[in-house]
Design a protein around this motif. Structure first.
Motif, PDB file in Angstrom:
ATOM      1  N   ASP B  20       0.864  -1.321  -0.099  1.00 25.25           N
ATOM      2  CA  ASP B  20      -0.059   0.085  -0.047  1.00 25.25           C
ATOM      3  C   ASP B  20       0.863   1.436  -0.003  1.00 25.25           C
ATOM      4  N   ILE B  21       1.826   1.264   0.887  1.00 28.49           N
ATOM      5  CA  ILE B  21       2.606   2.342   1.197  1.00 28.49           C
ATOM      6  C   ILE B  21       3.558   2.690  -0.225  1.00 28.49           C
ATOM      7  N   ARG B  22       3.872   1.604  -0.922  1.00 31.78           N
ATOM      8  CA  ARG B  22       4.638   1.838  -2.021  1.00 31.78           C
ATOM      9  C   ARG B  22       3.571   2.425  -3.065  1.00 31.78           C
ATOM     10  N   SER B  23       2.464   1.936  -3.300  1.00 32.58           N
ATOM     11  CA  SER B  23       1.458   2.648  -4.263  1.00 32.58           C
ATOM     12  C   SER B  23       1.289   3.822  -4.089  1.00 32.58           C
ATOM     13  N   TYR B  24       0.866   4.227  -2.778  1.00 34.78           N
ATOM     14  CA  TYR B  24       0.476   5.455  -2.380  1.00 34.78           C
ATOM     15  C   TYR B  24       1.676   6.477  -2.724  1.00 34.78           C
ATOM     16  N   LEU B  25       2.809   6.181  -2.479  1.00 34.64           N
ATOM     17  CA  LEU B  25       4.017   7.119  -2.644  1.00 34.64           C
ATOM     18  C   LEU B  25       4.309   7.300  -4.005  1.00 34.64           C
ATOM     19  N   GLY B  27       2.636   8.257  -6.396  1.00 35.76           N
ATOM     20  CA  GLY B  27       1.961   9.384  -6.867  1.00 35.76           C
ATOM     21  C   GLY B  27       2.915  10.563  -6.658  1.00 35.76           C
ATOM     22  N   PHE B  28       3.821  10.492  -5.584  1.00 30.18           N
ATOM     23  CA  PHE B  28       4.601  11.686  -5.227  1.00 30.18           C
ATOM     24  C   PHE B  28       6.045  11.250  -5.544  1.00 30.18           C
ATOM     25  N   GLY B  29       6.219  10.278  -6.307  1.00 31.63           N
ATOM     26  CA  GLY B  29       7.470   9.647  -6.906  1.00 31.63           C
ATOM     27  C   GLY B  29       8.207  10.971  -7.600  1.00 31.63           C
ATOM     28  N   TRP B  30       7.633  11.728  -8.375  1.00 31.48           N
ATOM     29  CA  TRP B  30       8.519  12.701  -9.223  1.00 31.48           C
ATOM     30  C   TRP B  30       8.851  13.794  -8.088  1.00 31.48           C
ATOM     31  N   LEU B  31       8.033  13.890  -7.182  1.00 32.73           N
ATOM     32  CA  LEU B  31       8.839  15.007  -6.383  1.00 32.73           C
ATOM     33  C   LEU B  31       9.737  14.411  -5.058  1.00 32.73           C
ATOM     34  N   ILE B  32       9.444  13.380  -4.587  1.00 30.70           N
ATOM     35  CA  ILE B  32      10.082  12.825  -3.456  1.00 30.70           C
ATOM     36  C   ILE B  32      10.771  11.522  -3.725  1.00 30.70           C
ATOM     37  N   GLY B  33      10.547  10.877  -4.797  1.00 31.37           N
ATOM     38  CA  GLY B  33      11.072   9.572  -5.006  1.00 31.37           C
ATOM     39  C   GLY B  33      10.298   8.404  -4.252  1.00 31.37           C
ATOM     40  N   SER B  34       9.759   7.662  -5.010  1.00 34.69           N
ATOM     41  CA  SER B  34       9.052   6.380  -4.412  1.00 34.69           C
ATOM     42  C   SER B  34      10.185   5.245  -3.952  1.00 34.69           C
ATOM     43  N   PRO B  35      10.127   4.779  -3.031  1.00 34.37           N
ATOM     44  CA  PRO B  35      11.016   3.757  -2.119  1.00 34.37           C
ATOM     45  C   PRO B  35      10.920   2.454  -2.978  1.00 34.37           C
ATOM     46  N   SER B  36      11.964   1.669  -3.027  1.00 35.48           N
ATOM     47  CA  SER B  36      11.819   0.205  -3.504  1.00 35.48           C
ATOM     48  C   SER B  36      11.443  -0.618  -2.212  1.00 35.48           C
ATOM     49  N   PHE B  37      10.787  -1.833  -2.670  1.00 35.87           N
ATOM     50  CA  PHE B  37      10.454  -2.884  -1.652  1.00 35.87           C
ATOM     51  C   PHE B  37      11.919  -3.327  -0.990  1.00 35.87           C
ATOM     52  N   GLY B  38      12.982  -3.218  -1.582  1.00 36.70           N
ATOM     53  CA  GLY B  38      14.178  -3.621  -1.098  1.00 36.70           C
ATOM     54  C   GLY B  38      14.626  -2.445   0.227  1.00 36.70           C
ATOM     55  N   GLY B  39      13.952  -1.289   0.151  1.00 36.12           N
ATOM     56  CA  GLY B  39      14.298  -0.428   1.248  1.00 36.12           C
ATOM     57  C   GLY B  39      13.112  -0.504   2.207  1.00 36.12           C
ATOM     58  N   LEU B  40      11.837  -0.715   1.686  1.00 33.81           N
ATOM     59  CA  LEU B  40      10.480  -0.460   2.527  1.00 33.81           C
ATOM     60  C   LEU B  40      10.530  -1.610   3.454  1.00 33.81           C
ATOM     61  N   TYR B  41      10.708  -2.810   3.201  1.00 37.08           N
ATOM     62  CA  TYR B  41      10.352  -4.010   4.209  1.00 37.08           C
ATOM     63  C   TYR B  41      11.316  -4.019   5.130  1.00 37.08           C
ATOM     64  N   LEU B  44      10.224  -1.185   7.545  1.00 39.89           N
ATOM     65  CA  LEU B  44       9.096  -1.634   8.389  1.00 39.89           C
ATOM     66  C   LEU B  44       9.716  -2.554   9.362  1.00 39.89           C
ATOM     67  N   ASN B  45      10.305  -3.363   9.096  1.00 44.71           N
ATOM     68  CA  ASN B  45      10.924  -4.243  10.257  1.00 44.71           C
ATOM     69  C   ASN B  45      11.654  -3.687  11.300  1.00 44.71           C
ATOM     70  N   ALA B  46      12.452  -2.925  10.943  1.00 48.42           N
ATOM     71  CA  ALA B  46      13.352  -1.827  11.900  1.00 48.42           C
ATOM     72  C   ALA B  46      12.132  -1.041  12.904  1.00 48.42           C
ATOM     73  N   LEU B  47      11.174  -0.331  12.261  1.00 47.31           N
ATOM     74  CA  LEU B  47      10.301   0.190  12.928  1.00 47.31           C
ATOM     75  C   LEU B  47       9.363  -0.873  13.965  1.00 47.31           C
ATOM     76  N   LEU B  48       9.316  -1.857  13.395  1.00 44.43           N
ATOM     77  CA  LEU B  48       8.727  -3.153  14.397  1.00 44.43           C
ATOM     78  C   LEU B  48       9.486  -3.256  15.495  1.00 44.43           C
ATOM     79  N   GLU B  49      10.909  -3.446  15.388  1.00 46.47           N
ATOM     80  CA  GLU B  49      11.927  -3.692  16.351  1.00 46.47           C
ATOM     81  C   GLU B  49      11.940  -2.565  17.439  1.00 46.47           C
ATOM     82  N   ALA B  50      11.952  -1.620  16.668  1.00 46.97           N
ATOM     83  CA  ALA B  50      11.959  -0.188  17.755  1.00 46.97           C
ATOM     84  C   ALA B  50      10.663  -0.122  18.506  1.00 46.97           C
ATOM     85  N   GLY B  51       9.677  -0.885  18.089  1.00 47.00           N
ATOM     86  CA  GLY B  51       8.245  -0.598  18.828  1.00 47.00           C
ATOM     87  C   GLY B  51       7.335   0.391  18.337  1.00 47.00           C
TER      88      GLY B  51
END
Lengths: 183, 183
Positions: B20-25, B27-41, B44-51
């Motif tokens: 979802d996040i990827r798809s959402y972003l 639309g703003f890719g031309w302004l902020i660049g959209s992340p690849s799954f290799g960076g996204l997942y 997310l796991n890092a955020l999960l670990e951090a609580g």
DNA sequence: ATGTGCATGTAACTGGTTACATGATTCG
DNA sequence: CGAATCATGTAACCAGTTACATGCACAT
């Protein structure tokens, strides 16, 4: 890798030192970001090793000597190959500004192709953002609405500029199809 | 690190999957660049670990299960701290769009400060580019001239948008000093 | 004296990208 | 029957940044 070609393009105009390049690029920092010395100097050395630039050392009395870099024939060829091969449309603003800045190493028709590709892309983003603003339940989502409105404002300005530049450039408007900007 | 906070901001609105996040972003890719799954997942796991986020696994009959991420209280706090601490003025367009997108996690006065800082910065860049266009010997340098004109067009559009947004927002124009845009 | 501009560099780190691996479903 | 969309992930790589190291000149 981007940085390499940007450097190459800049010193094609006139030989520059690393410091010069940094200062020069600072003016475009808000659009393309300006490189740090930690990235710049290694990039220059890599270009030197590749034989794409040559260096002239200018000793200064008891100061560290300045190093003036110039493009070699190989460098010019490499840059031109890269610019013309680089994929249009440019999906990022940064990539497009970089290619504008490097326009001197590009043939007018190739430049035109790049600009037309960019125009189509931005026009597309424009309608995408308009649609998003119209349909989604945005009342609750201030951030999204602002980002969309901001993006739309920029996109419209870019379209206007592109049209002007394309018109000023070659006389003939060729690819006019679905270009009604119905706001 | 940027990506982490952007994710955090997006799932503050509503829980989302990585996809979802990827798809959402996009639309703003031309302004902020959209992340690849290799960076996204991994993010997310890092955020999960951090609580900072929690995950709800939605099994789908014999398909890989979707993972819905939501922000935790700690995540909200972390995001808010980051946004309000982040240095104004935003010198890059990308940073500013990101912060606009995350405006919902920001108090109105803080948002205003960000926007006013950005306004001053862009106004400054504007005059810088005008000066460059006026003074330098640009006849020979098509690329530089185009880049400057393009940048100027965008900067002016951004100023106009910022003024409109600032006016629409709080009523009181406070920091009006050297703001004559003399073209 | 303290900071800013000029001028060059290195080492460690890191925030991503690219390419790969997997697999069901739906559309043309 | 192939392509696109949905959906998640890993491993290798790399282009950059950050912080450090050095040193002179000039202005405040």
């Amino acid at each position: 890798m981007n940085l390499r070609y940007l450097i190459l393009g800049l010193i094609t105009r006139r030989p520059m030192t690393g410091y010069d390049i940094r200062s020069y690029l600072k003016g475009f920092g808000w659009l393309i970001g300006s490189p740090s010395f930690g990235g710049l100097y290694p990039a220059l050395n890599a270009l030197l090793e590749a034989g794409w630039v040559s260096v002239e050392v200018l000793p200064r009395t008891d100061k560290a000597s300045r190093k003036l870099y110039s493009v070699t024939e190989a460098g010019k060829a490499g840059l031109e190959a890269w610019i013309s091969e680089s994929a249009t449309p440019f999906t990022s603003l940064k990539a497009f500004v970089m290619h504008l800045l490097l326009a001197d190493s590009l043939s007018p028709p190739a430049l035109r192709v790049h600009m037309e590709g960019r125009r189509r892309y931005v026009a597309d983003r424009c309608s995408g953002m308009r649609a998003a603003l119209a349909t989604e339940g945005l009342g609750d989502d201030r951030g999204l609405r602002m980002a969309l409105e901001y993006g739309l404002a920029l996109a419209e300005a870019e379209l206007a500029w592109l049209d002007g530049a394309l018109a000023a450039e070659g006389a003939g408007p060729e690819s006019r199809e679905s270009e009604e900007e119905s706001l």
